[in-house]
Each structure stands twice: as C-alpha cells, then as structure tokens.
Design a protein around this motif. Sequence first.
Motif, PDB file in Angstrom:
ATOM      1  N   GLU A  85       0.833  -1.200   0.000  1.00 27.76           N
ATOM      2  CA  GLU A  85       0.000   0.000   0.000  1.00 27.76           C
ATOM      3  C   GLU A  85       0.869   1.252   0.000  1.00 27.76           C
ATOM      4  OE1 GLU A  85      -2.770  -0.126   3.199  1.00 27.76           O
ATOM      5  OE2 GLU A  85      -3.971  -1.729   2.300  1.00 27.76           O
ATOM      6  N   PRO A  86       0.411   2.306  -0.683  1.00 25.23           N
ATOM      7  CA  PRO A  86       1.217   3.528  -0.770  1.00 25.23           C
ATOM      8  C   PRO A  86       1.387   4.199   0.586  1.00 25.23           C
ATOM      9  CG  PRO A  86      -0.981   3.884  -1.657  1.00 25.23           C
ATOM     10  CD  PRO A  86      -0.860   2.412  -1.421  1.00 25.23           C
ATOM     11  N   ASP A  88       0.876   7.091   1.742  1.00 23.38           N
ATOM     12  CA  ASP A  88       0.151   8.297   1.363  1.00 23.38           C
ATOM     13  C   ASP A  88      -1.117   8.375   2.209  1.00 23.38           C
ATOM     14  OD1 ASP A  88      -1.093  10.419   0.128  1.00 23.38           O
ATOM     15  OD2 ASP A  88      -1.389   9.424  -1.801  1.00 23.38           O
ATOM     16  N   HIS A  90      -3.676   9.973   1.697  1.00 23.28           N
ATOM     17  CA  HIS A  90      -4.882  10.046   0.875  1.00 23.28           C
ATOM     18  C   HIS A  90      -5.399   8.664   0.479  1.00 23.28           C
ATOM     19  CE1 HIS A  90      -3.055  14.091   0.186  1.00 23.28           C
ATOM     20  NE2 HIS A  90      -4.316  14.459   0.312  1.00 23.28           N
ATOM     21  N   PHE A  91      -4.595   7.640   0.636  1.00 20.68           N
ATOM     22  CA  PHE A  91      -5.006   6.293   0.232  1.00 20.68           C
ATOM     23  C   PHE A  91      -6.069   5.769   1.191  1.00 20.68           C
ATOM     24  CE2 PHE A  91      -4.462   1.626   0.315  1.00 20.68           C
ATOM     25  CZ  PHE A  91      -4.725   1.363  -1.012  1.00 20.68           C
ATOM     26  N   LYS A  92      -7.187   5.293   0.634  1.00 16.75           N
ATOM     27  CA  LYS A  92      -8.315   4.809   1.438  1.00 16.75           C
ATOM     28  C   LYS A  92      -8.679   3.369   1.099  1.00 16.75           C
ATOM     29  CE  LYS A  92      -8.622   8.897   3.272  1.00 16.75           C
ATOM     30  NZ  LYS A  92      -8.051   9.117   4.627  1.00 16.75           N
ATOM     31  N   GLU A  94      -8.507   1.889  -1.930  1.00 16.14           N
ATOM     32  CA  GLU A  94      -9.030   1.672  -3.278  1.00 16.14           C
ATOM     33  C   GLU A  94      -8.180   0.645  -4.037  1.00 16.14           C
ATOM     34  OE1 GLU A  94      -6.824   5.733  -3.307  1.00 16.14           O
ATOM     35  OE2 GLU A  94      -8.096   4.564  -1.955  1.00 16.14           O
ATOM     36  N   SER A  96      -5.811  -0.446  -6.701  1.00 15.03           N
ATOM     37  CA  SER A  96      -4.813   0.185  -7.558  1.00 15.03           C
ATOM     38  C   SER A  96      -3.699  -0.823  -7.823  1.00 15.03           C
ATOM     39  CB  SER A  96      -4.260   1.460  -6.917  1.00 15.03           C
ATOM     40  OG  SER A  96      -3.679   1.184  -5.653  1.00 15.03           O
ATOM     41  N   THR A 116      -2.095   5.536  -5.468  1.00 14.93           N
ATOM     42  CA  THR A 116      -3.279   6.087  -4.823  1.00 14.93           C
ATOM     43  C   THR A 116      -4.295   6.438  -5.908  1.00 14.93           C
ATOM     44  OG1 THR A 116      -2.011   7.003  -2.990  1.00 14.93           O
ATOM     45  CG2 THR A 116      -4.152   7.991  -3.434  1.00 14.93           C
ATOM     46  N   HIS A 138       4.239   6.034  -4.701  1.00 14.38           N
ATOM     47  CA  HIS A 138       2.942   5.819  -5.339  1.00 14.38           C
ATOM     48  C   HIS A 138       2.765   6.696  -6.574  1.00 14.38           C
ATOM     49  CE1 HIS A 138       1.289   9.634  -3.758  1.00 14.38           C
ATOM     50  NE2 HIS A 138       2.061   9.379  -2.717  1.00 14.38           N
ATOM     51  N   ASN A 139       2.198   6.115  -7.612  1.00 14.23           N
ATOM     52  CA  ASN A 139       1.842   6.793  -8.871  1.00 14.23           C
ATOM     53  C   ASN A 139       3.053   7.243  -9.684  1.00 14.23           C
ATOM     54  OD1 ASN A 139      -0.376   7.474  -6.703  1.00 14.23           O
ATOM     55  ND2 ASN A 139      -1.443   7.537  -8.679  1.00 14.23           N
TER      56      ASN A 139
END
Length: 279
Positions: A85-86, A88, A90-92, A94, A96, A116, A138-139
């Motif tokens: 998992e990132p 981050d 903001h990551f909830k 989702e 990815s 994310t 991430h990303n």
Amino acid sequence: MRINWCAKQNLCFIFQNNMIRVHSTSIVSPKAIVGEGVEIGPFCIVDDDVVIGDNTRLANNVLLKNGTRIGKSCYISTGSCLGQEPQDFHFKGEKSFVRIADNVTIREYVVIHKATGEGEETYVGENSYLMCFTHLGHNAKVYENCTLAAYVVLGGHVVVEREAFLGGASAFHQFVRVGRMCMVGGLAKVVQDIPPFVMCDGNPARPKGLNLVALRRNNFSQEKISAIKRIYKILVEEVHSKEELIEILKRDFSKYEEHKDFVDFIIKSKRGFRRVQDK
C-alpha cells in the motif's frame, strides 16, 4: 493461465506441458496468474491478485502483493517488494496497481508502492533497469529504457521519461518530471522539473548542459544537436512564460521532431524548471 498447485518438495510443477519452477519454501496463491516458463525462488510470497508474465524469474525472498502485474522476461532479485500500500495519507484502500512492463530488471531490495486512486498505477516501462535499494513512490511513472542507479528515491507522482539515467542516491521531490534522455548526477536533490536531453546535478539540482554523449550514441545528427543546444539556451538562459516558450518552439524548431519532446514537457510541467541565473 491460472495455476493451481499444492506445496511439494519437488521444485517443478507441470501445467499443460509447460514448466513452472516454484521452490518448496515459497507461498504462491492458487488465485495468482502465472505464465509459462516462470521461476520462483526460495521464500517468495505471491498474493491472490498477481499476474506474472512468461519467462519471468523471481530470486529469493521476493514479495508480490495484490495488484501487482509483471510482464514477460523480467528478473526480480533478492528481497524486492512490489505492490505494498502507498505511503500516502490520501489512500483509502481503493483498488490500484503496480505494473511492470516486459524485459525489466529489478535488483536487490527494490521497493515499488502501488498507486493512490481507484484504478491508478505505478509503472515501470520496457527494458528499464532498477539497481539495488531503489524506491518508487505511489503513482510514479518510469518509462522505457531508463536506468535508475542504486538508492534512487522517487517521490509520489514523479515521471521519468524514456531513456533517462538517474545517478546513485539521487532523490526526487513529488510531482517532479524528468525529461527524455536526461542524466542526473549521483546524490542530486531534484526539486524542480528537468527538461529533455539535459544533464542535471547539485543540491538543489540545476542544469549543467546537454547530455551530448547520449545524443551522439543515439545517432542524433549534428544539425539536430545544434538545434537542441539552441532550445536549451532559450529554456535555461532566457525568461519566458510557458505560452511564449511553446510559441517559440513551434515557430522556430518545428522541422525537428524533438521539439515535440520540449513542448510536451513544458505543457505537463508542474514544478517548473531551474534556470542558470536562478539562485
């Protein structure tokens, strides 16, 4: 193809006459999709939602988490971890991905976090080479034929265009864009975007001229190199707005295909780029 097996001491598993080698100490989900000719070494873990392309090799202690997609003929070395998992806030949770294209080499203890954002991905392009202990946040996007030397760190959403070389222990602020065929010096602190074909170094990093060695090795004509030199001077020695730069490039350099690399870079630049006279 989807492979179903149970752990055995024999290192080889046969599926429809195609050889897949999995060490008995590794844990591979029966839901994972594993291609022909894949080799998985000792103490690896492959989660449910993982795809591994044909003829890819995993060394020992490799972790592939849900959402990881590996292309064909890749090599992933000891201790690498892909798809966590990132890091981050903001990551909830989702769905990815991490996507690795074909013929990518990932050396020891590389970490690549998934993206994310629903359906988003962290990406490494074909024929790229990631040396030991590199980290892709991430990303991040690393495009074709790039080389990342040991301990390179990419923050979230960093973009590295094709054929770039990032020197050892260089670090990149989130959202930085590195242009095509750039060379970044070791230990560089990169906080702004780097235009295509440029050498960059320092703390904070700034342009140090063109990557002429790469241009010549890639058979750029002297005429093209001279045009890129003129573009470089306009970008790093003169002060223009984005709109003015794009107008100049399209007006004076449209006969050269490479002007599109610069136009695309300017349009997509989020961090801006450092000029020679900047303090």
